[in-house]
Design an enzyme around this catalytic site. Structure first.
Site, PDB file in Angstrom:
ATOM      1  N   SER A 150      36.150  41.699  31.561  1.00  0.00           N
ATOM      2  CA  SER A 150      34.479  40.660  31.188  1.00  0.00           C
ATOM      3  C   SER A 150      35.098  40.117  30.173  1.00  0.00           C
ATOM      4  O   SER A 150      35.214  38.878  30.229  1.00  0.00           O
ATOM      5  CB  SER A 150      33.744  41.796  30.922  1.00  0.00           C
ATOM      6  OG  SER A 150      32.375  41.046  31.421  1.00  0.00           O
ATOM      7  N   ASP A 244      29.627  39.625  42.073  1.00  0.00           N
ATOM      8  CA  ASP A 244      29.380  39.186  40.619  1.00  0.00           C
ATOM      9  C   ASP A 244      29.331  37.630  40.228  1.00  0.00           C
ATOM     10  O   ASP A 244      29.422  36.741  40.736  1.00  0.00           O
ATOM     11  CB  ASP A 244      30.839  39.143  39.839  1.00  0.00           C
ATOM     12  CG  ASP A 244      30.759  39.437  38.768  1.00  0.00           C
ATOM     13  OD1 ASP A 244      30.063  38.850  38.009  1.00  0.00           O
ATOM     14  OD2 ASP A 244      31.990  40.067  37.686  1.00  0.00           O
ATOM     15  N   HIS A 274      30.314  43.956  39.213  1.00  0.00           N
ATOM     16  CA  HIS A 274      30.927  43.469  37.672  1.00  0.00           C
ATOM     17  C   HIS A 274      30.545  44.699  37.139  1.00  0.00           C
ATOM     18  O   HIS A 274      29.842  45.827  37.603  1.00  0.00           O
ATOM     19  CB  HIS A 274      30.139  42.710  37.227  1.00  0.00           C
ATOM     20  CG  HIS A 274      30.759  42.458  35.493  1.00  0.00           C
ATOM     21  ND1 HIS A 274      31.240  41.503  36.288  1.00  0.00           N
ATOM     22  CD2 HIS A 274      30.172  42.595  34.415  1.00  0.00           C
ATOM     23  CE1 HIS A 274      31.495  41.037  34.398  1.00  0.00           C
ATOM     24  NE2 HIS A 274      31.205  42.057  33.568  1.00  0.00           N
TER      25      HIS A 274
END
Length: 308
Positions: A150, A244, A274
């Site tokens: 991320s 995501d 995610h």
């Protein structure tokens, strides 16, 4: 909009429900202290013990707090930059993930506790990531693999971009559902805008917290996709999740690297969301994905490219 009931299996729904029970979907709108407390409690609920043979010590590299994992004598070091939107997370949130990467690869892993927003705006987090990476390379004298999820995937790529020509020996980078600066108004940002675990609105909130003012233009330290030159980057493996909003960042980054002649391999994991690495011990899909991530780190560290 995507049909999540069809795309996502029962194991991942159980993961989502467990996450939501500790970390409500609206948490990104809370004050930063509450966000961090709730996030830490959620991470603790999923935490597992270190694999046998792995130990860790906390110490600074380049003036940045880090956690150094080892499972014996290693000739490669993995730099790990944690996710959390540049707002939450730290050495505890991804502790077990780093320990398992250490055990699987046999490499040392150094987790970087970089400064976060809103107390510190861009480029503070990048500066810490780069400072720690340089210090590890100088002190340990080992080639590096950069890895992050991320926001941490953003930092890994940013370090790779800015390290070109500096002499840093980076053998590769592994980016897990990274946010790289894609267009919020098209593709996966629209199709999966309301995805479980991370929405487009969440991404916009975190972006605004990270910035000191206007969004930087053409600054790969902020958004690697905004670079004008992708040549000379290290071999790259990108692992994205289908459900995501950020998934197309991986697609766009793969295209840019491939056009520049950089070895790149991209896997978009079907039905995953995610943050799914935290589900690796309760979901077959996530477990298989995490195996691919660990295998990529190991292969790149050994100077191998097992992808067609």
């Amino acid at each position: 909009m995507a049909d999540y009931k069809t795309l996502i299996d029962a194991e991942i729904w159980a993961f989502i429900e467990k996450t939501d029970s500790h970390y409500p979907p609206e948490t990104a709108t809370f004050g930063v202290e509450d966000q961090r407390r709730i996030y830490d409690e959620m991470c603790a609920a999923f935490r597992v013990a270190y694999p046998i043979g792995v130990s860790a010590i906390d110490r600074d590299y380049g003036g940045v707090p880090c956690r150094h994992y080892t499972s014996g004598t290693a000739d490669v070091a993995v730099m790990y930059y944690h996710g959390g939107g540049f707002v939450v997370g730290g050495l505890e949130s991804h502790d077990d993930v780093c320990a398992e990467i250490c055990a699987a690869s046999g490499f040392d892993v150094i987790s970087v506790d970089y400064r976060m927003a809103p107390e510190h705006k861009h480029p503070a987090m990048f500066e810490d990531a780069m400072a720690a990476t340089r210090a590890v390379a100088d002190e340990l004298g080992k080639p590096l693999v950069l890895c992050g999820d991320s926001a941490g995937g953003n930092l890994a790529a940013a370090v790779s971009h800015m390290a070109r020509g500096t002499g840093l020996d980076i053998r590769g980078q592994v980016l897990v559902y990274p946010g790289l600066g894609g267009d919020y108004n098209k593709g996966s940002y629209v199709e999966y805008a309301d995805a479980p675990m991370l929405t487009r609105d969440d991404i916009v909130i975190y972006k605004n917290v990270r910035l000191a003012g206007e969004e930087p233009v053409g600054d790969p330290r902020y958004a690697p996709l905004h670079d004008s030159d992708f040549a000379g980057l290290p071999p790259t493996v990108i692992n994205t999740a289908q459900c995501d909003p950020l998934s197309d960042d991986g697609v766009d980054y793969q295209r840019a690297l491939k056009a520049a002649g950089v070895p790149v391999h991209h896997v978009d994991e079907p039905g995953l969301v995610h943050g799914h690495m935290r589900a690796r011990h309760m979901s077959a899909r996530s477990s298989a994905s995490f195996e691919r991530i660990k295998e990529a780190v190991t292969a790149l560290g050994k100077g191998k490219w097992p992808y067609a």
